[in-house]
Scaffold this active site. Structure first.
Site, PDB file in Angstrom:
ATOM      1  N   VAL A  64       0.809  -1.222   0.000  1.00  0.00           N
ATOM      2  CA  VAL A  64       0.000   0.000   0.000  1.00  0.00           C
ATOM      3  C   VAL A  64       0.843   1.272   0.000  1.00  0.00           C
ATOM      4  O   VAL A  64       0.293   2.372  -0.041  1.00  0.00           O
ATOM      5  CB  VAL A  64      -0.992   0.011   1.177  1.00  0.00           C
ATOM      6  CG1 VAL A  64      -2.070  -1.042   0.979  1.00  0.00           C
ATOM      7  CG2 VAL A  64      -0.279  -0.174   2.519  1.00  0.00           C
ATOM      8  N   TYR A 154       5.488   7.031  14.631  1.00  0.00           N
ATOM      9  CA  TYR A 154       4.117   6.495  14.640  1.00  0.00           C
ATOM     10  C   TYR A 154       3.112   7.571  15.060  1.00  0.00           C
ATOM     11  O   TYR A 154       2.042   7.717  14.456  1.00  0.00           O
ATOM     12  CB  TYR A 154       4.069   5.305  15.593  1.00  0.00           C
ATOM     13  CG  TYR A 154       2.793   4.510  15.578  1.00  0.00           C
ATOM     14  CD1 TYR A 154       2.483   3.664  14.511  1.00  0.00           C
ATOM     15  CD2 TYR A 154       1.904   4.571  16.653  1.00  0.00           C
ATOM     16  CE1 TYR A 154       1.308   2.911  14.511  1.00  0.00           C
ATOM     17  CE2 TYR A 154       0.737   3.818  16.661  1.00  0.00           C
ATOM     18  CZ  TYR A 154       0.443   2.996  15.591  1.00  0.00           C
ATOM     19  OH  TYR A 154      -0.715   2.250  15.594  1.00  0.00           O
ATOM     20  N   ALA A 155       3.452   8.334  16.092  1.00  0.00           N
ATOM     21  CA  ALA A 155       2.562   9.390  16.563  1.00  0.00           C
ATOM     22  C   ALA A 155       2.349  10.449  15.491  1.00  0.00           C
ATOM     23  O   ALA A 155       1.222  10.919  15.276  1.00  0.00           O
ATOM     24  CB  ALA A 155       3.141  10.027  17.830  1.00  0.00           C
ATOM     25  N   ALA A 157       2.593  10.049  12.242  1.00  0.00           N
ATOM     26  CA  ALA A 157       1.786   9.471  11.170  1.00  0.00           C
ATOM     27  C   ALA A 157       0.314   9.413  11.554  1.00  0.00           C
ATOM     28  O   ALA A 157      -0.570   9.765  10.765  1.00  0.00           O
ATOM     29  CB  ALA A 157       2.298   8.072  10.830  1.00  0.00           C
ATOM     30  N   LYS A 158       0.037   8.987  12.781  1.00  0.00           N
ATOM     31  CA  LYS A 158      -1.353   8.836  13.210  1.00  0.00           C
ATOM     32  C   LYS A 158      -2.028  10.183  13.428  1.00  0.00           C
ATOM     33  O   LYS A 158      -3.250  10.313  13.217  1.00  0.00           O
ATOM     34  CB  LYS A 158      -1.424   7.970  14.468  1.00  0.00           C
ATOM     35  CG  LYS A 158      -1.022   6.511  14.234  1.00  0.00           C
ATOM     36  CD  LYS A 158      -1.864   5.858  13.132  1.00  0.00           C
ATOM     37  CE  LYS A 158      -1.602   4.371  13.009  1.00  0.00           C
ATOM     38  NZ  LYS A 158      -2.435   3.731  11.965  1.00  0.00           N
TER      39      LYS A 158
END
Length: 252
Positions: A64, A154-155, A157-158
């Site tokens: 993806v 990660y933070a 990106a989210k």
């Protein structure tokens, strides 16, 4: 249940955890489900389980983060299942580390898989949804969007997923497309198990500590997040758009 009768759904990262639970629930409620994962054999396991219980599902391999692969996969799903009504952007990875030790590669791979993939899948899916004047997009954010030690990549990106969700709701709303996000807290998945091992804990101890910090005094299960995703993907949520719904047991 025929909640999603005659609807086609794509669920990315659907070979395990929240993605597998979501694909299974949508199929149980009548949807034709494309179980999408990086590895075809893993996707086929979930698709086969759905078919064995009377549902309609197909397995599709797709990276993806690859624009051409996403475009090709989306077109195949629309051709084989007759259109595209629901997109669940669930694919994600973690590459945790404190900022001063985080490599550029770990930053880039997490942003690509958790955020850029959402952009790519939404861009590919909207073509079919705009034409049909109907669509439901639900993307996975996280409690970590509010800040999480050792998860700068990660933070970020989210948190980006939440901003992208709010913006696409504005852009796609005139075409009767609802765009929302779900932000789980601590859910018992392979990803949180990997986090436990990273910090030198057993899965059981890690979950126990998380449960004690949660008002409901337990960790969540994939099916509990899937139920919220299914609601947002349904016509019951027809006037809900641009929202991020936290599913975290009441944690603050």
């Amino acid at each position: 249940m025929t909640r999603f009768q005659n609807r086609t759904a794509i669920v990315t990262g659907a070979a395990q955890g929240i993605g597998a639970a979501t694909a299974t629930l949508l199929a149980a409620q009548g949807a034709r489900v494309a179980v999408v994962d990086l590895q075809l054999d893993r996707a086929e396991v979930v698709a086969r389980q759905i078919r064995e219980t009377g549902g309609t599902a197909g397995a599709f391999a797709c990276d993806v983060t690859d624009e051409a692969a996403v475009t090709e996969m989306t077109g195949r799903v629309a051709d084989e299942f007759g259109g595209l009504d629901i997109l669940v952007n669930n694919a994600g990875i973690t590459r945790d580390n404190l900022l001063f030790k985080m490599s550029r590669g770990d930053w880039d791979s997490v942003l690509a898989t958790n955020l850029t993939s959402v952009y790519l899948c939404c861009q590919a899916a909207q073509k079919y949804m705009v034409e049909a004047r109907y669509g439901k997009i639900v993307s996975l954010s996280s409690r970590s969007a509010l800040g999480a030690r050792g998860q700068a990549n990660y933070a970020a990106a989210k948190a980006g997923v939440q901003g992208l969700t709010a913006t696409l709701a504005i852009e796609l709303g005139p075409f009767n497309i609802n765009v929302n996000a779900v932000a789980p807290g601590y859910i018992s998945t392979a990803m949180t198990a990997a986090t436990a091992r990273r910090v030198g804990s057993t899965v059981e101890d890690h979950q126990d500590r998380a449960a004690q910090a949660t008002p409901l005094r337990r960790v969540g299960q994939p099916g509990e997040v899937a139920s919220v995703i299914a609601f947002l993907a349904s016509d019951e949520a027809s006037y809900v758009s641009g929202q991020t719904l936290y599913v975290n047991g009441g944690a603050r």
